[in-house]
Design an enzyme around this catalytic site. Structure first.
Site, PDB file in Angstrom:
ATOM      1  CB  CYS A   8       8.903 -34.078 -14.525  1.00  0.00           C
ATOM      2  SG  CYS A   8       8.438 -32.212 -13.861  1.00  0.00           S
ATOM      3  CG  LEU A   9       5.993 -37.384  -8.891  1.00  0.00           C
ATOM      4  CD1 LEU A   9       4.569 -37.125  -9.459  1.00  0.00           C
ATOM      5  CD2 LEU A   9       5.895 -38.770  -8.669  1.00  0.00           C
TER       6      LEU A   9
END
Length: 185
Positions: free
Chosen positions: A85-86
């Site tokens: 989750c970037l």
């Protein structure tokens, strides 16, 4: 670069020429693994991860897909799938970024500054917010268990001896007289 294909090739070659070990999948340019070392000054230091990268057909206009192959304990990485989750990669990607940016800036920033308020691993996020020392200890345990160099097929290179170092003192004459000759009075 005029076409996404040329840009993809250029970015991959640039990444291969950097300090990262890159393994292509099926000799293609769209899927490959990168060996990534945890950043210094972090609980991830000493860990080595194999990260799978998939470049979409529309790369660089669409962001690459990034996932950890071996386990990592982090609030913003799904422990089972390894997906990341970037924010920068998933939402604010720009064609100005390249693959070297991903591995020199984005992933180190992710590991150095986790965001427990947007977790993919709720347990890691809760532990980080509740007890930072216990969280960092768990990160180190995961590094020792799942992120050793041999876990990604990388063995630390031993310093190779040069041919000079392999000679014993008896075999190698290094007297100053032999080099300089006799001093004139």
């Amino acid at each position: 670069m005029s076409s996404p294909t040329k840009r993809r090739e250029m970015d991959l070659m640039k990444l291969m020429m950097s300090d990262y070990k890159v393994e292509t999948i099926n000799d293609g340019m769209q899927e490959f693994y990168v060996h990534f070392h945890g950043p210094n000054d972090s609980p991830y230091h000493g860990g080595v991860w194999k990260i799978k990268v998939e470049l979409p057909d529309a790369y660089p206009y669409k962001s690459p897909s990034i996932g950890f192959v071996n386990k990592i304990y982090h609030p913003n990485v799904d422990e089972m799938s390894g997906s990341v989750c970037l924010d920068v990669i998933n939402q604010t990607w720009s064609p100005m970024f390249d693959l070297v940016n991903v591995f020199e800036v984005f992933i180190p920033q992710l590991l150095l500054y986790p965001n427990p308020s947007d977790p993919l691993n709720g347990e890691a996020a809760a532990l980080m917010m509740r007890d930072r020392i216990a969280y960092e200890q768990r990160v180190k345990e995961y590094c020792q268990t799942y992120a050793k160099p041999e876990d990604v097929g990388t063995v630390p290179e031993e310093e190779e001896k040069s041919s000079d170092e392999e000679l014993s003192e008896n075999e190698y004459d290094s007297s100053d007289e032999a080099v300089a000759g006799v001093v004139d009075p």
